[in-house]
Design an enzyme around this catalytic site. Sequence first.
Site, PDB file in Angstrom:
ATOM      1  N   HIS A 130       1.910  -2.795  -8.789  1.00  0.00           N
ATOM      2  CA  HIS A 130       1.816  -1.516  -8.077  1.00  0.00           C
ATOM      3  C   HIS A 130       3.210  -0.933  -7.961  1.00  0.00           C
ATOM      4  CE1 HIS A 130       0.038   1.467  -5.332  1.00  0.00           C
ATOM      5  NE2 HIS A 130       1.179   1.374  -4.668  1.00  0.00           N
ATOM      6  N   CYS A 131       3.405   0.265  -8.505  1.00  0.00           N
ATOM      7  CA  CYS A 131       4.705   0.923  -8.491  1.00  0.00           C
ATOM      8  C   CYS A 131       4.865   1.715  -7.195  1.00  0.00           C
ATOM      9  CB  CYS A 131       4.844   1.850  -9.695  1.00  0.00           C
ATOM     10  SG  CYS A 131       6.430   2.677  -9.798  1.00  0.00           S
TER      11      CYS A 131
END
Length: 291
Positions: A130-131
């Site tokens: 997850h960025c």
Amino acid sequence: MGLGTRLWCHVENFCKYMPIVLNTVLVFSITAEVSYLVIVEAPLEADQKKTEWSTIWKAMHLFAQYFMLGNITWNAWLFVNTNPSIRGVFFGEEAMGQGWRYCYACETHTPPRCSHCFDCNVCVLRRDHHCVFFGQCVGFQNFRFFFCCLLFMWAGLLYAVVMNAEVFIVILKEGVTLHSIMLLMVPWIMLVSGQVTAQAFAFAFIADTCVVGFLLVAGFLFFHVALMLRGQTTREWHSSRRPYSLGTVHNIRECLGTRWYLCWLCPLISSPPPGDGIHFLVTGSLEPVRP
């Protein structure tokens, strides 16, 4: 809904988009600072500053800079607007074989390399991570845009570091003072103590940000390059097994798409990832090896 709850919701939404806002401000601040260096403080020799070569030199540098900026913003926009999750994906009634799992949060069976993201609250096909900077998961559909954005951020920061270094070299030729060293090392202290102007502080702060940002982005980029060459995701990197590795070229193709050798030039170049994100060629066992 009470006042406290509403305030908390507003704060939560503000914090959610804060990384995107900060990232955007930094990118455009660095772009503006480098443009200033190229146009105004171009480190050319005195006899070259008013020649035709000076104009060509500046035009080439500005083109390279805004080419990288355009690719960063375009790839980032496509990354955020490309849905990597299982929403709208039909798995069919075929037999669910090795590697399939049941997600209790989504209440469905999920294919291999798919996992649930509790930030996005959905399962993501071939999930990498997850960025936090974009509030989006990196997965099967949008890895190409994420990687190209990261690549051009690294190239842009490298360019900014080089441009700032050329200016530093010119300054050093004129003499090194304690004042100039302190400005580069601790610009905040120099600004608060009134030793420098706001313009000098902004220049020094952005220059320091370029160096730190370049080192961080370089580490993150080369980590993903290594994973891509190994045929792994971030969630799989700790494993010594590489059941999805198909060889160097095929591994790159799986991540960047069918036109992997061109897609990094421009986001408009179509390069769809091969396969459907559900079924993968397996070259080894998916089960852990028992000692």
